[in-house]
Scaffold this motif. Structure first.
Motif, short mmCIF file in Angstrom:
data_model
loop_
_atom_site.label_atom_id
_atom_site.label_comp_id
_atom_site.label_asym_id
_atom_site.label_seq_id
_atom_site.Cartn_x
_atom_site.Cartn_y
_atom_site.Cartn_z
N THR A 107 14.02 4.49 -6.18
CA THR A 107 13.89 5.14 -4.88
C THR A 107 12.58 5.91 -4.81
O THR A 107 12.21 6.63 -5.75
N TYR A 108 11.86 5.75 -3.67
CA TYR A 108 10.57 6.40 -3.46
C TYR A 108 10.56 7.05 -2.08
O TYR A 108 11.37 6.72 -1.21
N GLN A 109 9.61 7.95 -1.89
CA GLN A 109 9.41 8.55 -0.58
C GLN A 109 7.92 8.57 -0.25
O GLN A 109 7.06 8.58 -1.15
N HIS A 110 7.63 8.55 1.07
CA HIS A 110 6.24 8.51 1.52
C HIS A 110 6.15 9.20 2.88
O HIS A 110 7.04 9.04 3.73
N PRO A 111 5.09 10.00 3.10
CA PRO A 111 4.96 10.70 4.39
C PRO A 111 4.89 9.77 5.59
O PRO A 111 5.26 10.16 6.71
N LYS A 112 4.39 8.54 5.41
CA LYS A 112 4.26 7.62 6.53
C LYS A 112 5.53 6.83 6.83
O LYS A 112 5.59 6.10 7.81
N VAL A 113 6.54 6.98 6.00
CA VAL A 113 7.81 6.31 6.23
C VAL A 113 8.66 7.17 7.16
O VAL A 113 8.94 8.32 6.83
N GLN A 114 9.08 6.62 8.30
CA GLN A 114 9.80 7.39 9.29
C GLN A 114 11.32 7.25 9.18
O GLN A 114 12.05 8.09 9.69
N SER A 115 11.78 6.19 8.52
CA SER A 115 13.21 5.98 8.37
C SER A 115 13.47 5.21 7.08
O SER A 115 12.58 4.50 6.60
N ARG A 162 0.84 -1.21 0.00
CA ARG A 162 0.00 0.00 0.00
C ARG A 162 0.87 1.25 0.00
O ARG A 162 0.56 2.24 -0.68
N LEU A 163 1.95 1.22 0.79
CA LEU A 163 2.85 2.37 0.80
C LEU A 163 3.47 2.60 -0.57
O LEU A 163 3.57 3.74 -1.05
N LEU A 164 3.89 1.52 -1.24
CA LEU A 164 4.52 1.65 -2.55
C LEU A 164 3.55 2.19 -3.60
O LEU A 164 3.96 2.93 -4.50
N ARG A 165 2.29 1.79 -3.48
CA ARG A 165 1.31 2.27 -4.46
C ARG A 165 1.09 3.77 -4.38
O ARG A 165 0.77 4.42 -5.38
N THR A 166 1.25 4.33 -3.19
CA THR A 166 0.99 5.76 -3.00
C THR A 166 2.28 6.57 -2.82
O THR A 166 2.22 7.77 -2.55
#
Length: 397
Positions: free
Chosen positions: A131-139, A114-118
């Motif tokens: 490489t991707y980034q997501h607001p819910k990823v903390q580290s 789900r994180l990768l899709r968004t």
């Protein structure tokens, strides 16, 4: 199966306990890389034990000399007697634990997808992997075994160029070393032996050693100011890092001091015969101990049926008010089936023999690796049970 599990649990406890207790000395004298690779002793032990258990020439049957006694009453015929199978109950509990562990892993896989899709793609970060980034990823983390990607927090761009390069190199080294596959293998072992607390401690230590090893690789060519900058990144990201089951995690605050102190010391090389020698010695010594445990267990293995068919009391013997006994000798194959039944002695002769043989051929014993040869049983045929107020003494030759 349950016997094998008990044996492997004992051996795993010895190996994991030894690595945990000696961890500080191993880090000091071997370095982070070699200490991390020593955890290969665990799967080496399990694979070797499974191979040994499947070697055909090792499956010779055990000879059993004990004589079991069972009573057959004419007034109380029992069609089928099945003993309480505690091993089956433990098996269900064990399978329930494995199901829970598999469910937890499945939920995390779904969450990462789900994180990768968004997630949004990040460019110009000098990374060889997508490489991707997501607001819910903390580290920062590496995800995906077959199609690896790096997930970054949204504040990654605020770091200096040196800090960004160090983080990317850290995750790419995880991929280069195939750490996600190692994590999957480690989690499978943990799921199999979920009931052993030492396995949980060893799994956590293994994952921490994985991060220490990556730190050693990333910082070996950094200058002192760059190491300080890298330490600050560790401090920032380790405060909120989650210990993933499969994906890499950027450490946690529990080992933060250990990781920073490691940068102040010179790290030993990541290759060498010491890694192979120590790993093989741990695995082989555990394997030899496992063979001794299996041999000792089989030597004292009791013979008890899990399904016992009651013999039919001969009608003529009932009419004649006859008591008697039949001593039988038989073999048990690995699946627990009785065969090669023969009469050793009977009294009166030939009165109860046929009934005893027909019943014994339907008995089932617990499954074993090697089966058993020469098991013995005596069936005592009695019209009435003996009086409870009379002392009975069994006399054997």
């Amino acid at each position: 199966m349950m016997l094998w599990m008990a044996q492997q649990t004992l051996l795993l406890s010895l190996v994991c306990g030894g690595l945990l207790l000696s961890h500080r000395l191993l880090q000091q004298y071997l370095g982070a890389h070699r200490t991390y690779h020593l955890w290969l002793a665990v799967p080496t032990l399990l694979i070797g034990s499974a191979v040994v258990a499947l070697i055909p020439y090792a499956l010779s049957a055990i000879h059993v000399d004990q004589l079991a006694h069972y009573s057959v009453l004419a007034s109380k015929a029992i069609a089928t007697v099945q003993t309480t199978n505690y091993a089956e109950l433990l098996l269900y509990i064990w399978l329930l634990g494995i199901t829970f562990m598999a469910t937890m892993l499945g939920l995390q896989v779904i969450g990462l997808r789900r994180l990768l899709r968004t997630a949004s793609r990040v460019h110009n970060v000098h990374a060889q992997l997508p490489t991707y980034q997501h607001p819910k990823v903390q580290s920062p983390m590496l995800v995906g075994i077959s199609n690896a990607k790096i997930l970054l927090p949204t504040n990654f761009k605020n770091l200096s160029l040196d800090e960004q390069v160090a983080i990317i190199n850290h995750e790419q080294y995880h991929h280069q070393r195939r750490d996600l596959i190692s994590n999957l293998l480690a989690y499978c072992i943990l799921s199999t032996f979920w009931f052993n607390p030492l396995c949980w401690l060893a799994y956590r230590r293994f994952r921490d050693d994985q991060e220490l090893s990556c730190d050693a690789h990333v910082t070996q060519s950094l200058t002192k100011p760059q190491k300080i900058s890298y330490s600050q990144v560790l401090l920032a990201y380790s405060q909120q890092a989650h210990h993933g089951l499969l994906h890499t995690h950027y450490g946690n605050k529990q080992i933060l001091k250990e990781r920073i102190m490691q940068m102040k010391t010179s790290q030993k090389g990541q290759s060498g015969l010491a890694i192979i020698a120590l790993t093989l010695s741990l695995g082989l010594s555990g394997l030899l101990l496992n063979q001794q445990v299996q041999a000792g267990a089989h030597e004292h293995e009791a013979v008890h049926p899990v399904i016992r068919i009651e013999p039919k009391y001969p009608v003529q013997a009932v009419k004649a008010n006859q008591n008697g006994f039949v001593q039988l000798k038989f073999d048990i194959n690995p699946s627990g089936v009785v065969n090669n039944v023969s009469v050793i002695k009977s009294s009166p002769e030939a009165v109860f023999d046929e009934s005893a043989i027909n019943a014994l051929e339907q008995w089932r014993y617990k499954e074993s690796t090697k089966g058993q040869k020469g098991a013995k049983v005596q069936l005592d045929f009695m019209i009435e049970p003996p009086a409870t107020d009379v002392e009975r003494i069994k006399v054997t030759p």
